[in-house]
Each structure stands twice: as C-alpha cells, then as structure tokens.
Design an enzyme around this catalytic site. Structure first.
Site, short mmCIF file in Angstrom:
data_model
loop_
_atom_site.label_atom_id
_atom_site.label_comp_id
_atom_site.label_asym_id
_atom_site.label_seq_id
_atom_site.Cartn_x
_atom_site.Cartn_y
_atom_site.Cartn_z
N HIS A 89 6.89 9.32 1.29
CA HIS A 89 5.69 10.06 1.74
C HIS A 89 5.65 11.47 1.17
CE1 HIS A 89 4.91 7.37 5.51
NE2 HIS A 89 5.40 6.69 4.49
N GLU A 124 -0.09 -0.89 5.77
CA GLU A 124 1.02 -0.37 6.58
C GLU A 124 0.91 1.14 6.80
OE1 GLU A 124 4.87 1.15 7.88
OE2 GLU A 124 3.82 1.71 6.07
N GLU A 125 0.56 1.85 5.74
CA GLU A 125 0.58 3.32 5.82
C GLU A 125 -0.52 3.87 6.73
OE1 GLU A 125 3.08 4.73 4.93
OE2 GLU A 125 3.94 3.79 3.15
N ASP A 178 0.87 -1.18 0.00
CA ASP A 178 0.00 0.00 0.00
C ASP A 178 0.90 1.23 0.00
OD1 ASP A 178 0.78 -0.72 2.69
OD2 ASP A 178 -0.60 0.80 3.43
#
Ligand SMILES: *[C@@H]1O[C@H](CO)[C@@H](O)[C@H](O)[C@H]1NC(C)=O
Ligand SMILES: *[C@@H]1O[C@H](CO)[C@@H](O)[C@H](O)[C@H]1NC(C)=O
Ligand SMILES: [Zn+2]
Length: 494
Positions: free
Chosen positions: A461, A183-184, A118
């Site tokens: 990110h 995960e994010e 993800d």
C-alpha cells in the site's frame, strides 16, 4: 500389512516424494524468468479497484487470470457478483470472481486458495522511484504496485500447480482457487458469492489457504490471526454554511471545536482506549502467548527505522507485538469538510466529519462496539451542551480471525517451510484485516491457514512496493511442498 515392512515402505515412499520434489524445484528454477515476465504483464495492468475510472482495467485483469488458468486446463468460471452502488446513485458492474478447479479425485483432500489481483492506487508523483506499473528489477527486488499485494503470491500458487501439471505429475491434492478483484475496497460481493456457493464450489473443500500478508522478519512465517476493523464516521453539523471567522468567530459554537473535543475522548496519549467496555471485552494474554511472542524474531530498531520514529508506544518486544496484533487500537484517519488546503483561509467549517477506526480482536463484537462508541461519543458530546448536531455511523464492521495453530494444517505448513527454507517458521498474527478469512471460516467451517511469501519490508500500500525474486521463487516452491504436505494429512471423512 506386516508391521515390519511398514518402515521400509514409508522409506521408499518418501524417497519417491523427495525425488519428485527435486524435479519440481528444478522446473521452477528453470522457469523463473518466465514467472517474472508474467508478473510484469500482471503489474502492467492498473487494476486499482478504488478508482471507478480504472474499472475496465480491472475487468481486463480478471480476464487475464481466467485465460491463464484455462490454458493450464483448469475448470474456470467467471462468476458475476452484481453491481457496486456509487455515492452518486449510479451503479457499476463489479469485477467477476474467477474460480478454478484442478483435479476432482474424491479420495484426495481439496485445498482452496484465496487471492486477489486488484491493487491500491499508485502514481509516480506519490514518491515512487520507478513507474509503479512497469515492473522494475533492481538488486534482486521486483518493484511495482501489487507485486507483493497480491499478484506475485497468486501467481506463485498458479505456478506451483502448473509445475506439477507440466511435469505430468499427479497433483497430490485437488486444488481450487478463488481470485477476486475488489479486496482493496472491502471485497464487495464476495461474502454473498461464498455463501451462495457453499453447497457447490465450496462443498468439498477441506482447507483454505490465504497468502495475502507478509513475513515479520527474514524468517518465514505462518499467520494464525488477523484483527478486524470497525470504521466510524462522526459528523458534527452547525451553521447552515461556512462562516468567516472574523465576522462570526466568538458568536457561534464551532462544529470543529466540538469534533476535536469528542475525538480526544477516544484514546489516551499512552494508547489506552477510553471508550467504556472496549478493553474489558478483550481476551486476556495467556502465558503461552507471552512466551510465543518472546521467541519471535523481531527487530525493534529496524521497526523504528522503518517507521521513522525514535520512540514507539511500547519499548519491549512482547508489548509491541501484542499491541500490533492482539489488542484493539483507535486510529483517527481524517476530517472531511475541514480546511486542509495550504494557506490561511479564515473559515469556520459548517459541517465536519471525522473518520476513525478501531481494530477488532477476539472477543470483541462489532455490533457491541458500534453501540459502545455511539453511546460514548453522544455522552461526551452531551456534556458540551452544544447546539450542534452529532451523527455517528459505523460504515465497516469486519470481524477478527483467529486459528488454532495445533491443527494439522499448520503442521503441514511448518513441514513445508522446513523443507524449502530449512528452518522453523515464526507463528505470527497480522495487525491488519482480512475480513474474508472470517467469512470463509463461518461459511465453510473449515480450517484456514495464512501462508505468506511477501517480505517484511515489501511496502504494501506504500510507495516502492516490491517483492524479492527470492521470496517469489522460493515461495512457489513453498506452495509446491505445502500441497504435498497437505496430502499427508489423514482425510477426516474417510
Ligand atoms: C518500462 O521501463 C523500461 C526501463 O526503464 C523501459 O525501457 C520501458 O519502455 C518501460 N515500459 C513501459 C511500458 O513504459
Ligand atoms: C535506517 O534506514 C536507512 C535507510 O532508510 C539506512 O540507511 C540506515 O542504515 C538504517 N539504519 C539502521 C540502524 O538500520
Ligand atoms: Zn492484499
């Protein structure tokens, strides 16, 4: 065996391995364009786990991963991990976790690799130079959301295994992969899945590897610690609705003023945490650590340039690295309910909620931090004698992770780096949080290593995230070499 022949046998053995390694490296070099194309296909899937509208893409992504592993002949399972509760009370299926096993020879060690597919959100309008979901090859860099975090590293692991299989070479160790899609947003459901499979999938795992971080410089790195995170909401509620500041200003005690007042009691301008008990809980910096930080390759000027600030909190390398990795810090992220649109609305917000977090380090305990922060804020608030109501909640309590770098797994990692890059790795920590590392450690009780292949300037990110072709391809070779090095560790159980 006659001790005299042993060195000769070892020589022959290592010659055979060296030969195999060269063959594997040739295979990787011959297939690198294919690897880039696969990454392109993966980056094209907008597997943003934070956006519920993108959930179908995320399911599709997990399916693509499973299919790729199935084609390689692995034993693949798509594991259901339940539903996600949404704030509006609805629930949504979580993306399945993919597990796979290659080889089940009980005489071999078993390495389990964790990764995620993800990604963080990304839009061209955020300031990307190229379409974030159309992998763009520029000057040796592959730009795209998720390229470095964590799609290319996951693919590099898959390609490392694939190279052995394609050349009909026996895998030196059994390999398992656990690949998730949340995960994010905090790995929802994964802890429970690991716990549930402790005595099945994870029962024969000897070592856990995570490649979900980056190097600190151009020198390859092995990561032995991450910070945890305690995330707080502090809500101050006053009037029953937003008020006009001209009409009511001066007559009511404003929630925003209260909130700013208590937020200012968290950390001093020079970075000293003011919440009683927090600093006292931190493990002291040892001489050995100090020495290690001193030896790490780290360019302060580049760091300033990268962050775009001309003055940092500390002006020497050791203090800066120590505060990046092994001391806690407070960050204030935002205030919900505040007037944040452009323009000059003369409003007194009725209810405001500050969001801040404290990065955790050994020997802090999240449950204790919750208590310390809550008591501190209430005590500061009480001194204001405000009629408004304060509510403090801790919404995330992720523990830090720290490994012993003397263990054989790190020796194997160092040897693999030496083989591929012909240099010693920096031993580093991460300021960020990979909560799953702590879960793996607690549940499986096995050694964990973090072996990043991402570059120091990959922009995780952030806008224009990338991985270099060099890191992607040489990283694949690193994983190939590492599997071989791990097979040299004497199996403790035998
Ligand atoms: C990706 O970018 C390339 C180069 O700009 C372009 O030719 C291609 O059509 C784009 N693909 C998609 C799916 O947008
Ligand atoms: C700082 O970064 C800019 C690009 O963002 C670059 O042009 C410049 O050379 C860098 N300066 C140093 C001292 O690294
Ligand atoms: Zn990641």
């Amino acid at each position: 065996m006659n001790p005299q022949v042993l060195p000769a046998v070892l020589l022959v053995l290592s010659a055979v391995q060296a030969f195999q390694y060269q063959e594997l490296v040739r295979y990787v070099d011959e297939h690198k364009e294919e690897y880039v194309e696969t990454l392109r296909n993966w980056v094209a899937v907008e597997s943003d786990s934070s956006n519920v509208q993108k959930r179908p893409d995320l399911h599709h992504m997990m399916g693509m991963v499973a299919q790729k592993l199935q084609l390689m002949g692995g034993t693949v399972k798509l594991v259901d991990i339940g539903e996600q509760e949404l704030p509006d009370g609805q629930s949504l299926p979580l993306p399945q976790v993919v597990t796979v096993q290659f080889g089940r020879d009980p005489s071999k060690q078993t390495v389990c690799v964790y990764g995620h597919v993800d990604v963080q959100p990304a839009k061209l309008e955020d300031g990307w130079a190229t379409d974030p979901f159309n992998l763009t090859d520029l000057n040796g860099n592959l730009y795209g959301r998720g390229a470095s975090d964590n799609k290319a590293p996951v693919l590099a692991w898959i390609h490392a295994v694939e190279a052995y299989l394609a050349l009909n070479m026996e895998l030196p160790v059994n390999v398992k992969l656990v690949i998730e899609g949340m995960e994010e947003t905090g790995s929802n459901g994964l802890d429970a899945m690991i716990m549930a499979q402790r005595d099945t999938f994870f029962s024969d795992v000897d070592y856990i590897v995570i490649s979900d971080c980056g190097w600190l410089s151009r020198r390859p790195a092995l990561t032995y610690g991450t910070r945890g995170n305690c995330y707080f909401f502090a809500e101050v509620e006053g009037p029953k609705q937003d008020l006009h500041s001209g009409v009511y200003g001066g007559t009511v005690i404003e929630p925003m003023t209260d909130l700013i007042g208590i937020l200012d009691s968290l950390i001093s301008p020079s970075g000293k945490i003011l919440i009683p008990g927090i600093r006292e809980a931190v493990a002291p910096l040892s001489d050995e650590e100090w020495k290690r930080y001193q030896d790490i390759e780290f360019d302060m000027d580049h760091y300033k340039n990268k962050t775009g600030v001309h003055q940092l909190m500390y002006n020497n390398k050791v203090d800066l690295l120590a505060h990046m990795w092994r001391y806690p810090t407070v960050s204030i992220h935002g205030i919900e309910g505040a007037f944040s649109d452009p323009g000059t609305k003369t409003v007194i917000p009725a209810k405001v909620t500050a969001k801040f977090s404290i990065r955790q380090v050994p020997d802090m305990d999240p449950a204790m931090v919750r208590k310390q922060v809550t008591e501190h804020l209430h005590s500061v608030f009480a001194k204001r004698k405000s009629p408004n109501k304060l509510k403090v909640t801790m919404v995330i309590g992720a523990k830090p992770w720290l490994s012993d770098t003397q263990n054989p797994l790190f020796e194997a990692g160092k040897a693999a780096v030496k083989r591929v890059f012909n240099m010693d790795p920096d031993l580093i920590r991460e300021g960020g949080t990979i909560p799953i590392a702590k879960t793996f450690q607690d549940v499986t009780q096995k050694s964990i290593i973090m072996m990043p292949i991402g570059g120091f300037d990959d922009g995780l990110h952030s806008q224009n995230e990338k991985i270099s072709r060099y890191n992607y391809i040489e990283g694949t070779k690193l994983f190939i070499a590492f599997l071989n090095e791990v097979s040299q560790i004497r199996k403790a159980r035998v």
